[in-house]
Design a protein around this motif. Structure first.
Motif, PDB file in Angstrom:
ATOM      1  N   GLU A 111      11.927  13.421  -4.270  1.00  0.00           N
ATOM      2  CA  GLU A 111      11.920  12.164  -4.280  1.00  0.00           C
ATOM      3  C   GLU A 111      12.851  11.570  -3.136  1.00  0.00           C
ATOM      4  OE1 GLU A 111      12.823  10.101  -8.304  1.00  0.00           O
ATOM      5  OE2 GLU A 111      13.111  12.130  -8.702  1.00  0.00           O
ATOM      6  N   LYS A 115      12.162   8.993   0.065  1.00  0.00           N
ATOM      7  CA  LYS A 115      13.012   7.577   0.521  1.00  0.00           C
ATOM      8  C   LYS A 115      13.398   7.769   1.896  1.00  0.00           C
ATOM      9  CE  LYS A 115      13.759   6.352  -3.879  1.00  0.00           C
ATOM     10  NZ  LYS A 115      13.129   4.804  -4.396  1.00  0.00           N
ATOM     11  N   SER A 131      22.073   1.373   3.178  1.00  0.00           N
ATOM     12  CA  SER A 131      20.891   0.954   2.864  1.00  0.00           C
ATOM     13  C   SER A 131      20.430   2.558   2.531  1.00  0.00           C
ATOM     14  CB  SER A 131      20.041   0.568   3.796  1.00  0.00           C
ATOM     15  OG  SER A 131      20.354  -0.911   4.078  1.00  0.00           O
ATOM     16  N   VAL A 132      20.524   3.602   3.278  1.00  0.00           N
ATOM     17  CA  VAL A 132      20.282   4.759   2.898  1.00  0.00           C
ATOM     18  C   VAL A 132      21.004   5.554   1.613  1.00  0.00           C
ATOM     19  CG1 VAL A 132      20.465   7.112   3.713  1.00  0.00           C
ATOM     20  CG2 VAL A 132      19.648   5.185   5.335  1.00  0.00           C
ATOM     21  N   SER A 135      19.419   3.552  -1.451  1.00  0.00           N
ATOM     22  CA  SER A 135      17.878   3.983  -1.786  1.00  0.00           C
ATOM     23  C   SER A 135      18.140   5.527  -2.231  1.00  0.00           C
ATOM     24  CB  SER A 135      17.101   4.182  -0.377  1.00  0.00           C
ATOM     25  OG  SER A 135      16.161   4.750  -0.654  1.00  0.00           O
ATOM     26  N   SER A 138      19.326   5.251  -6.112  1.00  0.00           N
ATOM     27  CA  SER A 138      18.347   4.681  -7.232  1.00  0.00           C
ATOM     28  C   SER A 138      17.305   5.816  -7.572  1.00  0.00           C
ATOM     29  CB  SER A 138      17.375   3.531  -6.275  1.00  0.00           C
ATOM     30  OG  SER A 138      16.423   4.447  -5.528  1.00  0.00           O
TER      31      SER A 138
END
Length: 287
Positions: A111, A115, A131-132, A135, A138
């Motif tokens: 996963e 991403k 943002s990294v 992500s 999540s």
């Protein structure tokens, strides 16, 4: 008489000529060529002054042109630098330069790669670390993530994974939960190294609180009591324990868990009963 009259007229003409041309004559006598040159400047000096004016104008034009050229050069340099940093492949993220720590081999690895794969080939300055991190967080198994650039084309990422604490019966299988009640994965069989729980809640917030209470109680239990507990039950307010032999320990909330554990052990060993209420440990009740 006639001669005297002609002499008088001649004298008048002489005075008239002197009056008409006397001032200019006197000027001519005063401003000799040498004095005029000294007073008004020579013709050569006038030419030299004009040349100096042309030289100053030319110098100004050259200075303006030089400043304009320098300005254009700076703009071109900045534009080239900006393109190199933000658009060229020189700082483009390389998959081989991504370092991920905090995970075991195979744990959430696929996963995490999924991403990060869309970012490969993107220059580092254009990649938002927030943002990294968002992500990666999540991903269900990831509790937190921190990311930083590793120049010229890499990323350093540290992952904190959620720790499995319990499992709950779900249909024909089992859900593995962390202390926040997050379902990390499903399992066909009951995991042997986790506690079993039953959550009687209606919302995710209540579920999280219930699991938090169970986690606190479980952490406070001495080994000799923990090994006798088969099931932890919790609702929005209280915790209840079920022993392997089917007895019930009403725990109340998670406060005073150490004292409650001591009282529960004494009662289990010394007073046979089906229900032990240690929610008020100084006044326990059995039935």
């Amino acid at each position: 008489m006639q001669e005297r009259g002609e002499a008088s007229r001649e004298l008048e003409r002489s005075r008239s000529n002197d009056a008409a041309g006397g001032f200019s004559g006197r000027l001519r006598r005063y401003f000799t060529p040498k004095k005029a040159s000294q007073t008004f400047g020579a013709h050569d000096h006038t030419i030299e002054l004009d040349e100096r004016r042309h030289e100053l104008k030319a110098a100004r034009r050259k200075a303006v042109a030089m400043r304009a050229a320098i300005g254009l050069a700076i703009v071109a340099l900045l534009a080239g630098l900006g393109w190199t940093v933000f658009f060229s492949p020189l700082f483009a993220l390389s998959a081989s330069d991504v370092r991920v720590t905090g995970i075991d081999e195979g744990t959430a690895e696929v996963e995490i790669q999924d991403k990060l794969s869309p970012l490969v080939g993107t220059p580092l300055p254009r990649i938002s670390m927030d943002s990294v991190e968002g992500s990666l967080e999540s991903i269900v198994e990831v509790q937190s993530a921190s990311a930083s650039r590793a120049w010229p084309k890499g990323l350093n990422i540290n992952i904190v994974l959620r720790e499995p604490l319990a499992f709950a019966k779900e249909g024909e299988g089992f859900n593995v939960l962390d202390r926040d009640g997050i379902v990390l994965r499903s399992a066909p069989e009951a995991p042997q190294d986790l506690i079993q729980v039953e959550l009687n809640t209606e919302s995710e917030q209540e579920r999280s609180k219930a699991m938090g209470r169970i986690a606190t109680v479980h952490a406070e239990l001495p080994p000799e009591l923990a090994e006798r507990v088969a099931l932890y039950i919790s609702d929005a307010l209280t915790v209840e324990l079920r022993t392997i032999d089917g007895r019930v320990i009403k725990w109340g909330d998670e406060t005073e868990s150490k004292l409650k554990a001591e009282v529960a052990l004494l009662l289990l060993d010394q007073r046979p009963a089906q229900v032990y209420d240690v929610s008020t440990p100084t006044r326990p009740v059995t039935s």
